[in-house]
Motif scaffolding. Structure first.
Motif, mmCIF file in Angstrom:
data_model
loop_
_atom_site.group_PDB
_atom_site.id
_atom_site.type_symbol
_atom_site.label_atom_id
_atom_site.label_comp_id
_atom_site.label_asym_id
_atom_site.label_seq_id
_atom_site.Cartn_x
_atom_site.Cartn_y
_atom_site.Cartn_z
ATOM 1 N N TYR A 1 0.860 -1.187 0.000
ATOM 2 C CA TYR A 1 0.000 0.000 0.000
ATOM 3 C C TYR A 1 0.900 1.243 0.000
ATOM 4 C CZ TYR A 1 -4.240 -2.689 0.975
ATOM 5 O OH TYR A 1 -5.305 -3.554 0.897
ATOM 6 N N TYR B 1 -6.201 1.113 6.503
ATOM 7 C CA TYR B 1 -6.649 0.074 5.581
ATOM 8 C C TYR B 1 -8.167 -0.030 5.713
ATOM 9 C CZ TYR B 1 -1.706 -0.745 5.920
ATOM 10 O OH TYR B 1 -0.352 -0.571 5.912
ATOM 11 N N ALA C 1 -7.926 2.308 0.854
ATOM 12 C CA ALA C 1 -7.017 2.745 1.921
ATOM 13 C C ALA C 1 -6.799 4.246 1.810
ATOM 14 C CB ALA C 1 -5.673 2.018 1.805
#
Length: 159
Positions: free
Chosen positions: A29, A67, A106
């Motif tokens: 991420y 998240y 996210a």
């Protein structure tokens, strides 16, 4: 730039990025957010070409990732980036990572430092760059507040 967040092109998730649970490993991420900021900086003329020409760059000082919904193999994502705050040496951005189907996966809140690579040391941005960032910050100030901006990590306990 407009009052809407800066939107990056879609990014592909690489097959090796998935963990044994079958979803995107948390480290990637950050890779996606970092690549998105590179696109953003290039669009604002303070990316790789700026690093070469001015011998200055931006370094991440702090980052907070939330998240929201897991990403699985085969997904493609884009990032929306807004400037939350800026001063002579610092830039505060908020990024939202969206699945190509439109749902939020996210968020990332990041504090970046403007760095003179000769030191390297934190240094003021050139006036024109600071003015561009400040103008963008003013435009983005009208976006709806996101409760994740400025949030700290804590276990909230009842009285």
């Amino acid at each position: 730039m407009t009052t809407t967040p800066f939107q990056t092109p879609l990014q592909e998730l690489e097959p090796g990025w998935f963990d044994y649970n079958g979803h995107l490993n948390m480290a990637y991420y950050n890779v996606l957010f970092d690549r998105a900021v590179d696109v953003f900086f290039d669009a604002l003329d303070c990316g790789e070409a700026y690093r070469t020409a001015a011998d200055c760059s931006f370094f991440t000082a702090e980052i907070h990732v939330s998240y929201v919904r897991e990403l699985r193999e085969g997904a493609r994502v884009r990032a929306d980036i807004r400037v939350v705050d800026v001063d002579e040496k610092r830039l505060h951005v908020f990024e939202e990572l969206y699945h190509e189907d439109g749902w939020l996966a996210a968020t990332s809140e990041t504090l970046l430092l403007h760095v003179d690579m000769q030191g390297p040391k934190v240094a003021p941005m050139p006036e024109d760059l600071h003015a561009r960032m400040a103008a963008l910050c003013r435009k983005h100030a009208h976006l709806p507040a996101d409760p994740r901006i400025g949030r700290s990590i804590a276990i909230r306990r009842k009285g």
